[in-house]
Motif scaffolding. Structure first.
Motif, PDB file in Angstrom:
ATOM      1  N   UNK A  79     -97.208  -6.979 -88.986  1.00  0.00           N
ATOM      2  CA  UNK A  79     -97.443  -7.145 -90.431  1.00  0.00           C
ATOM      3  C   UNK A  79     -97.908  -5.871 -91.169  1.00  0.00           C
ATOM      4  N   UNK A  80     -97.886  -4.751 -90.242  1.00  0.00           N
ATOM      5  CA  UNK A  80     -98.304  -3.549 -91.091  1.00  0.00           C
ATOM      6  C   UNK A  80     -96.994  -2.765 -91.293  1.00  0.00           C
ATOM      7  N   UNK A  81     -95.952  -3.302 -90.917  1.00  0.00           N
ATOM      8  CA  UNK A  81     -94.436  -2.746 -90.923  1.00  0.00           C
ATOM      9  C   UNK A  81     -94.168  -1.753 -89.844  1.00  0.00           C
ATOM     10  N   UNK A  82     -94.773  -1.947 -88.694  1.00  0.00           N
ATOM     11  CA  UNK A  82     -94.477  -0.954 -87.556  1.00  0.00           C
ATOM     12  C   UNK A  82     -93.548  -1.643 -86.616  1.00  0.00           C
ATOM     13  N   UNK A  83     -92.438  -1.001 -86.081  1.00  0.00           N
ATOM     14  CA  UNK A  83     -91.701  -1.456 -85.228  1.00  0.00           C
ATOM     15  C   UNK A  83     -91.998  -0.921 -83.954  1.00  0.00           C
ATOM     16  N   UNK A  84     -92.386  -1.983 -82.929  1.00  0.00           N
ATOM     17  CA  UNK A  84     -92.541  -1.718 -81.552  1.00  0.00           C
ATOM     18  C   UNK A  84     -91.486  -2.065 -80.615  1.00  0.00           C
ATOM     19  N   UNK A  85     -90.970  -1.006 -79.972  1.00  0.00           N
ATOM     20  CA  UNK A  85     -89.840  -1.163 -79.164  1.00  0.00           C
ATOM     21  C   UNK A  85     -90.258  -1.577 -77.780  1.00  0.00           C
ATOM     22  N   UNK A  86     -89.683  -2.645 -77.576  1.00  0.00           N
ATOM     23  CA  UNK A  86     -89.867  -3.338 -76.294  1.00  0.00           C
ATOM     24  C   UNK A  86     -88.888  -3.704 -75.349  1.00  0.00           C
ATOM     25  N   UNK A  87     -87.775  -3.202 -75.570  1.00  0.00           N
ATOM     26  CA  UNK A  87     -86.590  -3.439 -74.803  1.00  0.00           C
ATOM     27  C   UNK A  87     -85.265  -2.722 -75.066  1.00  0.00           C
ATOM     28  N   UNK A  88     -84.556  -2.233 -74.248  1.00  0.00           N
ATOM     29  CA  UNK A  88     -83.339  -1.547 -74.520  1.00  0.00           C
ATOM     30  C   UNK A  88     -82.199  -1.983 -73.618  1.00  0.00           C
ATOM     31  N   UNK A  89     -81.350  -2.994 -74.215  1.00  0.00           N
ATOM     32  CA  UNK A  89     -80.275  -3.643 -73.342  1.00  0.00           C
ATOM     33  C   UNK A  89     -80.463  -5.096 -73.583  1.00  0.00           C
ATOM     34  N   UNK A  90     -79.947  -5.992 -72.863  1.00  0.00           N
ATOM     35  CA  UNK A  90     -79.933  -7.320 -72.848  1.00  0.00           C
ATOM     36  C   UNK A  90     -81.314  -7.843 -72.925  1.00  0.00           C
ATOM     37  N   UNK A  91     -81.773  -8.778 -73.920  1.00  0.00           N
ATOM     38  CA  UNK A  91     -83.014  -9.454 -74.183  1.00  0.00           C
ATOM     39  C   UNK A  91     -82.706 -10.736 -74.174  1.00  0.00           C
ATOM     40  N   UNK A  92     -83.887 -11.559 -73.870  1.00  0.00           N
ATOM     41  CA  UNK A  92     -83.743 -13.015 -74.021  1.00  0.00           C
ATOM     42  C   UNK A  92     -84.391 -13.539 -75.517  1.00  0.00           C
ATOM     43  N   UNK A  93     -83.478 -13.213 -76.474  1.00  0.00           N
ATOM     44  CA  UNK A  93     -83.789 -13.587 -77.686  1.00  0.00           C
ATOM     45  C   UNK A  93     -82.940 -14.602 -78.541  1.00  0.00           C
ATOM     46  N   UNK A  94     -81.815 -14.502 -78.344  1.00  0.00           N
ATOM     47  CA  UNK A  94     -80.696 -15.380 -79.079  1.00  0.00           C
ATOM     48  C   UNK A  94     -80.373 -16.709 -78.250  1.00  0.00           C
ATOM     49  N   UNK A  95     -80.038 -16.598 -77.094  1.00  0.00           N
ATOM     50  CA  UNK A  95     -79.599 -17.852 -76.342  1.00  0.00           C
ATOM     51  C   UNK A  95     -78.317 -18.292 -76.681  1.00  0.00           C
ATOM     52  N   UNK A  96     -77.958 -19.423 -76.371  1.00  0.00           N
ATOM     53  CA  UNK A  96     -76.397 -19.986 -77.032  1.00  0.00           C
ATOM     54  C   UNK A  96     -76.748 -20.391 -78.609  1.00  0.00           C
ATOM     55  N   UNK A  97     -75.313 -19.927 -79.067  1.00  0.00           N
ATOM     56  CA  UNK A  97     -74.947 -20.143 -80.396  1.00  0.00           C
ATOM     57  C   UNK A  97     -73.639 -20.733 -80.827  1.00  0.00           C
ATOM     58  N   UNK A  98     -73.552 -20.636 -82.065  1.00  0.00           N
ATOM     59  CA  UNK A  98     -72.195 -21.227 -82.595  1.00  0.00           C
ATOM     60  C   UNK A  98     -71.049 -20.243 -82.619  1.00  0.00           C
ATOM     61  N   UNK A  99     -70.005 -20.496 -81.822  1.00  0.00           N
ATOM     62  CA  UNK A  99     -68.890 -19.382 -82.016  1.00  0.00           C
ATOM     63  C   UNK A  99     -68.165 -19.170 -83.238  1.00  0.00           C
TER      64      UNK A  99
END
Length: 310
Positions: A79-99
């Motif tokens: 909420x302060x506008x800081x971006x905390x980098x936690x991963x570089x590469x494949x990450x478990x965030x999107x999952x399956x979606x619409x082609x």
């Protein structure tokens, strides 16, 4: 389609866009590449965390949990506008979606919103978004009433634009999780068309290299506490026929950064010594191969911070 940015390239792009970045733990090597492909990449996906507090949210997104190991995104935007980098590469965030959504994002040919989605993780026609999208988790309860401070929205805009600039994408390469999967509702509390409008406006101008609340590095600024910076003149500017004080100013910055390949010092005409010096700068930033060919690009130029010349 694009090759994913390296850790150094991502940092360079974010900082050139004026993003405040925190590198969390071993983020550079933290990924899920052992379970599936990372790339080619096609866009950026925005989420909310359904959590509160920066520290707890960052740890959650770094570690994940039993049923969904981390990293759960590439960056956490607090909420302060800081971006905390936690991963570089494949990450478990999107999952399956619409082609159909993926096709629309790749083509950037949809209207206000991508086509309606009717696929999700586990459905027969879903495609793997973890391969294709950078992900940002934004600290918010996701209940529709938890506020989105201006600093946080500004950081979401800047971080998204930074990746789009680095890959020469437009704002329509940025979608919300709810636009990818019919089982998702995030982000909740602002609209993706509004965010894409803000990103498009930012991409239409040179990056300022400073948050919106601090105009000191905006072209034309007269603030006494920071220099006015030279906007990126475009790759076609750097040819043997170009003679400009901008080239001299660039060369002096390269010398100051320890990236000199000059014999007698930089001058106004673009030469092979300029190209070799700039290639050293690109390699210093982490670019490799054809990305370190010595021809300035927008991200590396903005990171060099060339003083403005008339």
């Amino acid at each position: 389609m694009a090759t994913p940015l390296t850790a150094d390239q991502l940092l360079t792009a974010l900082r050139a866009e004026g993003v405040t970045v925190v590198e969390h733990r071993e983020w550079r090597t933290h990924n899920r590449n052992h379970v599936g492909a990372w790339g080619p990449v096609n866009g950026v996906m925005i989420h909310h965390t359904v959590s509160s507090g920066s520290a707890a949210s960052v740890e959650l997104c770094y570690d994940g949990y039993t049923d969904l190991p981390g990293p759960l995104c590439h960056g956490v935007i607090d909420k302060e506008g800081v971006v905390h980098l936690v991963g570089n590469g494949r990450a478990n965030h999107a999952g399956g979606g619409d082609p159909d959504v993926l096709k629309a994002v790749i083509a950037e040919n949809y209207g206000e919103r991508p086509p309606a989605t009717d696929e999700h993780q586990g459905s027969a026609g879903a495609v793997d978004g973890n391969t294709r999208f950078y992900g940002f988790e934004c600290v918010n309860l996701g209940n529709g009433t938890d506020p989105w401070p201006d600093a946080q929205l500004d950081a979401i805009e800047r971080a998204s634009a930074a990746i789009c600039r680095a890959h020469a994408w437009g704002a329509k390469s940025v979608i919300g999780h709810l636009e990818w999967s019919d089982h998702k509702s995030d982000p909740r509390g602002f609209t993706m068309p509004d965010l894409r409008g803000r990103i498009a406006a930012r991409l239409a101008a040179a990056p300022t290299g400073a948050p919106a609340a601090n105009p000191s590095q905006t072209p034309g600024s007269t603030s006494p506490d920071a220099p006015r910076l030279q906007p990126f003149p475009g790759g076609d500017f750097f040819t043997a026929s170009t003679s400009s004080p901008v080239i001299t100013a660039m060369g002096r910055r390269l010398v100051a950064e320890g990236c000199s390949a000059y014999g007698t010092g930089p001058g106004p005409r673009w030469t092979e010594a300029d190209r070799r010096s700039y290639a050293k700068w690109q390699r210093k930033l982490g670019f490799r191969g054809s990305d370190a060919d010595g021809v300035p690009g927008r991200a590396s130029w903005n990171a060099l911070k060339v003083p403005y010349v008339r």
